[in-house]
Each structure stands twice: as C-alpha cells, then as structure tokens.
Scaffold this motif. Structure first.
Motif, PDB file in Angstrom:
ATOM      1  N   UNK A 201       0.830  -1.211   0.000  1.00  0.00           N
ATOM      2  CA  UNK A 201       0.000   0.000   0.000  1.00  0.00           C
ATOM      3  C   UNK A 201       0.867   1.265   0.000  1.00  0.00           C
ATOM      4  N   UNK A 202       2.026   1.219   0.631  1.00  0.00           N
ATOM      5  CA  UNK A 202       2.950   2.362   0.597  1.00  0.00           C
ATOM      6  C   UNK A 202       3.437   2.593  -0.824  1.00  0.00           C
ATOM      7  N   UNK A 203       3.703   1.499  -1.538  1.00  0.00           N
ATOM      8  CA  UNK A 203       4.124   1.624  -2.939  1.00  0.00           C
ATOM      9  C   UNK A 203       3.045   2.316  -3.754  1.00  0.00           C
ATOM     10  N   UNK A 204       1.784   1.973  -3.529  1.00  0.00           N
ATOM     11  CA  UNK A 204       0.687   2.661  -4.216  1.00  0.00           C
ATOM     12  C   UNK A 204       0.717   4.158  -3.915  1.00  0.00           C
ATOM     13  N   UNK A 205       0.925   4.503  -2.654  1.00  0.00           N
ATOM     14  CA  UNK A 205       0.940   5.914  -2.267  1.00  0.00           C
ATOM     15  C   UNK A 205       2.079   6.665  -2.955  1.00  0.00           C
ATOM     16  N   UNK A 206       3.231   6.021  -3.083  1.00  0.00           N
ATOM     17  CA  UNK A 206       4.392   6.677  -3.682  1.00  0.00           C
ATOM     18  C   UNK A 206       4.338   6.698  -5.199  1.00  0.00           C
ATOM     19  N   UNK A 207       3.688   5.688  -5.775  1.00  0.00           N
ATOM     20  CA  UNK A 207       3.725   5.514  -7.233  1.00  0.00           C
ATOM     21  C   UNK A 207       2.468   5.956  -7.970  1.00  0.00           C
ATOM     22  N   UNK A 208       1.317   5.711  -7.383  1.00  0.00           N
ATOM     23  CA  UNK A 208       0.095   5.698  -8.182  1.00  0.00           C
ATOM     24  C   UNK A 208      -0.959   6.715  -7.784  1.00  0.00           C
ATOM     25  N   UNK A 209      -0.563   7.736  -7.057  1.00  0.00           N
ATOM     26  CA  UNK A 209      -1.547   8.733  -6.643  1.00  0.00           C
ATOM     27  C   UNK A 209      -1.317  10.077  -7.325  1.00  0.00           C
ATOM     28  N   UNK A 210      -0.591  10.055  -8.438  1.00  0.00           N
ATOM     29  CA  UNK A 210      -0.314  11.311  -9.160  1.00  0.00           C
ATOM     30  C   UNK A 210      -0.513  11.080 -10.643  1.00  0.00           C
ATOM     31  N   UNK A 211       0.259  11.802 -11.464  1.00  0.00           N
ATOM     32  CA  UNK A 211       0.051  11.762 -12.917  1.00  0.00           C
ATOM     33  C   UNK A 211       0.195  10.359 -13.488  1.00  0.00           C
ATOM     34  N   UNK A 212       1.103   9.567 -12.893  1.00  0.00           N
ATOM     35  CA  UNK A 212       1.390   8.261 -13.479  1.00  0.00           C
ATOM     36  C   UNK A 212       0.176   7.336 -13.442  1.00  0.00           C
ATOM     37  N   UNK A 213      -0.727   7.567 -12.518  1.00  0.00           N
ATOM     38  CA  UNK A 213      -1.914   6.711 -12.407  1.00  0.00           C
ATOM     39  C   UNK A 213      -2.711   6.707 -13.701  1.00  0.00           C
ATOM     40  N   UNK A 214      -2.794   7.846 -14.361  1.00  0.00           N
ATOM     41  CA  UNK A 214      -3.596   7.935 -15.585  1.00  0.00           C
ATOM     42  C   UNK A 214      -2.943   7.221 -16.752  1.00  0.00           C
TER      43      UNK A 214
ATOM     44  N   UNK B  88      -1.216  -2.785  -9.658  1.00  0.00           N
ATOM     45  CA  UNK B  88      -1.197  -3.812  -8.623  1.00  0.00           C
ATOM     46  C   UNK B  88       0.074  -4.663  -8.716  1.00  0.00           C
ATOM     47  N   UNK B  89       0.477  -4.964  -9.940  1.00  0.00           N
ATOM     48  CA  UNK B  89       1.683  -5.774 -10.132  1.00  0.00           C
ATOM     49  C   UNK B  89       2.915  -5.026  -9.659  1.00  0.00           C
ATOM     50  N   UNK B  90       2.999  -3.742  -9.962  1.00  0.00           N
ATOM     51  CA  UNK B  90       4.137  -2.941  -9.507  1.00  0.00           C
ATOM     52  C   UNK B  90       4.198  -2.901  -7.986  1.00  0.00           C
ATOM     53  N   UNK B  91       3.053  -2.678  -7.346  1.00  0.00           N
ATOM     54  CA  UNK B  91       3.024  -2.609  -5.887  1.00  0.00           C
ATOM     55  C   UNK B  91       3.421  -3.950  -5.275  1.00  0.00           C
ATOM     56  N   UNK B  92       2.954  -5.046  -5.871  1.00  0.00           N
ATOM     57  CA  UNK B  92       3.289  -6.366  -5.347  1.00  0.00           C
ATOM     58  C   UNK B  92       4.769  -6.673  -5.565  1.00  0.00           C
ATOM     59  N   UNK B  93       5.330  -6.205  -6.693  1.00  0.00           N
ATOM     60  CA  UNK B  93       6.757  -6.403  -6.958  1.00  0.00           C
ATOM     61  C   UNK B  93       7.598  -5.626  -5.955  1.00  0.00           C
ATOM     62  N   UNK B  94       7.180  -4.413  -5.610  1.00  0.00           N
ATOM     63  CA  UNK B  94       7.891  -3.638  -4.586  1.00  0.00           C
ATOM     64  C   UNK B  94       7.846  -4.389  -3.254  1.00  0.00           C
ATOM     65  N   UNK B  95       6.689  -4.936  -2.916  1.00  0.00           N
ATOM     66  CA  UNK B  95       6.561  -5.703  -1.676  1.00  0.00           C
ATOM     67  C   UNK B  95       7.480  -6.919  -1.692  1.00  0.00           C
TER      68      UNK B  95
ATOM     69  N   UNK C  94       1.208  -8.462 -19.100  1.00  0.00           N
ATOM     70  CA  UNK C  94       0.722  -7.112 -18.843  1.00  0.00           C
ATOM     71  C   UNK C  94       1.283  -6.118 -19.842  1.00  0.00           C
ATOM     72  N   UNK C  95       2.426  -6.458 -20.423  1.00  0.00           N
ATOM     73  CA  UNK C  95       3.148  -5.507 -21.271  1.00  0.00           C
ATOM     74  C   UNK C  95       3.084  -5.868 -22.751  1.00  0.00           C
ATOM     75  N   UNK C  96       2.586  -7.046 -23.055  1.00  0.00           N
ATOM     76  CA  UNK C  96       2.418  -7.475 -24.447  1.00  0.00           C
ATOM     77  C   UNK C  96       3.698  -7.260 -25.253  1.00  0.00           C
TER      78      UNK C  96
ATOM     79  N   UNK D  49       9.814   0.260  -9.900  1.00  0.00           N
ATOM     80  CA  UNK D  49       9.826  -0.739  -8.830  1.00  0.00           C
ATOM     81  C   UNK D  49      11.134  -0.629  -8.050  1.00  0.00           C
ATOM     82  N   UNK D  50      12.246  -0.564  -8.776  1.00  0.00           N
ATOM     83  CA  UNK D  50      13.541  -0.468  -8.120  1.00  0.00           C
ATOM     84  C   UNK D  50      13.673   0.811  -7.314  1.00  0.00           C
ATOM     85  N   UNK D  51      13.266   1.927  -7.906  1.00  0.00           N
ATOM     86  CA  UNK D  51      13.399   3.215  -7.232  1.00  0.00           C
ATOM     87  C   UNK D  51      12.536   3.280  -5.974  1.00  0.00           C
TER      88      UNK D  51
END
Length: 298
Positions: free
Chosen positions: A201-214, A222-229, A250-252, A265-267
């Motif tokens: 959930x911290x990864x979501x807060x850092x990654x997905x609550x701004x411009x990148x979410x769109x 979800x995959x990025x957050x789980x990979x960070x975990x 996910x990336x085709x 994820x690394x950052x």
C-alpha cells in the motif's frame, strides 16, 4: 536453476544500451516461459538497491546467485582476496572528473574553483563474496518470517510522509487499501503479512496517486506494488513467493513499458529500504567503485 541466455556479442557501452539489452533479454526469456528470470531480477533489486537500475539488471543476468558484491580493491580492504581464476561481473562505473571554474566567484573563493562532473562511464568488474576468501565478514542481520523492528520503522516512514495509517476490519476481504494520503490495514494478519501489505500500500501511495496513475492500468499498478513488496520483503529476510509467470502479459512485449515499470519498482523499493535501515559503508557499492577510479581532468 536454468541458465540465462547471453546478451549479443556486442557489449553495451552506455547505461541506455545496457538497460535496453537486458530488458530485451528478459522479455525473450519470459515469453519463452522462463519466469524464474524475473524473480532473479527482483531478487537482485532486494540485494543491491544501492546500485543503478542498469547495473542491477546486469548483475542479475550474469550471476543470479550473487548476494554481496564489491570491487577487487574493496575486497582487499575488507581482508578478503578474489580467488584465482574467478570471472568478474561486468558493470558500468562512473568516470568522475574535475572541472575548473573560470567565473568571477571562483576567482574570489578558492573553494569554489573546482567542481566534480560526470564525464561518462567505463567498464568495471565486481566480484561476489562467494568468489573471495579471507577474513569472515560480519553477518548481515537476517529475519526469517518476522519483520522485527522494520514494521515499526515502515509505519513511522509512512506517517512521516503525511500519510494516515489506520487498522480497519471493515475493509475485509482486502488486506489493505490505499486512498491517497491514507492507508487502511486489515487487523489480525501475521507480522510478515502485515509488513508486506503495508509495503504494497505504501508503494501505491508513492507511485500511483499522481500523474502516473492515468498512464497505467489497474493490473499494472497492482503488479508494480506487489513487486515492490516482493523486493522489500526479500531484502529484510522474509520468505517470499515466486514472481508471477504471467507478468509479461501485462506488457504485451512492450520493452519500453516493462523497462519503465521495473525502474519505478527499483526506485520505490530503494526509497522504502533506505527508510528502514541506512546502508552499511562497505555495501555502498557504486560509490566504492567510484573511489577506485582515478579522477580525470576535464
């Protein structure tokens, strides 16, 4: 463990080439069904979070089993010698030079006459601890199935970011929820589960609550957050599962999107791990390599 295919005979000589070659290789391996290679990359992130993204990929490709790496002279200074015949792990190390300023301010103040500048990168080689012998190193503090103080440190980090943290049974069956500035955790989880959930959930807060979410789908987020975990839990010694074999779908086959995802994820994992425990001086790998390079005058 299956071997990882080699990169093209032409060695990549820039950070961009290094990343592109490894991402291309990872896509090929995942599409061929070798999902353990993604686990190798994520595991390398957990071990070497002080490294640049490109060098994490390169270490994981060349020696997936590496746990602690350093340059030849760094090992010497630690009382260990590289064993005869051992092949180094090739990475790109920074070349730092000194540029003399000629402006009026520099003329007045000698301390402002020179500045360190990045001139480029050069091939350098590091060796895993398994390739060395000598004085025993202090054991890294390992935790098996219990995050210990890291759970409290993570909670403090979250609150320090101005994010509210609460335990709420009504979010069941979800283990955790991220609302943008607020995280809810389901009470009653084991300490390991609670830690992993809070990292997610911290990864979501850092990654997905701004411009990148769109610019991303819910599945990618979800995959990025789980990979960070995965990366953070692995780094603190928790037992983790394998990375998803379906990750590449996910990336085709989109190399640029996969590269972006792995880099964030690394950052993000590095930011969280830095908050949990400052790196030891002898594990500050790339700066140590930098110190071994002679400064080159600009």
């Amino acid at each position: 463990m299956k071997t990882i295919a080699t990169i093209d005979s032409k060695k990549p000589n820039t950070k961009q080439e290094l990343i592109a070659a490894n991402i291309k290789l990872l896509i090929e391996q995942l599409e061929a069904g070798h999902s353990e290679n993604l686990t190798n990359y994520l595991t390398a992130m957990s071990r070497f979070h002080n490294y640049s993204f490109g060098n994490v990929l390169e270490i994981a490709r060349q020696m997936p089993t590496a746990t602690r790496v350093a340059g030849f002279w760094t090992w010497k200074n630690l009382g260990r010698n590289v064993k005869a015949g051992q092949k180094g792990i090739r990475i790109l190390a920074p070349i730092v030079g000194v540029r003399r300023k000629k402006d009026e301010e520099a003329q007045k103040d000698i301390t402002k006459q020179n500045e360190r500048v990045l001139l480029g990168f050069r091939n350098a080689y590091v060796f895993d601890v398994s390739q060395t012998e000598g004085v025993d190193l202090p054991e890294m503090r390992e935790i098996s199935g219990d995050p210990g103080e890291n759970l409290e440190r993570l909670a403090a980090f979250v609150k320090g970011k101005g994010i509210q943290l609460a335990y709420n049974p009504s979010i069941a069956p979800a283990l955790g929820m991220s609302y943008g500035g607020r995280i809810a955790i389901l009470p009653g989880q084991s300490k390991a589960e609670e830690f992993s959930t809070l990292v997610h959930e911290t990864a979501h807060e850092l990654l997905h609550k701004a411009e990148r979410r769109t610019a991303t789908t819910k599945t990618v987020r979800e995959t990025e957050a789980e990979a960070v975990a995965f990366v953070v839990a692995k780094a603190v010694g928790l037992v983790t599962g394998s990375a998803s074999a379906d990750y590449i779908q996910l990336y085709h086959g989109n190399a640029s999107l996969l590269a972006e995802s792995l880099e964030v994820i690394q950052q993000t994992a590095a930011v969280i791990l830095a908050a949990l425990e400052p790196p030891l001086a002898d594990e500050d790998d790339e700066p140590a390599i930098d110190a071994e390079l002679a400064e080159v005058a600009a």
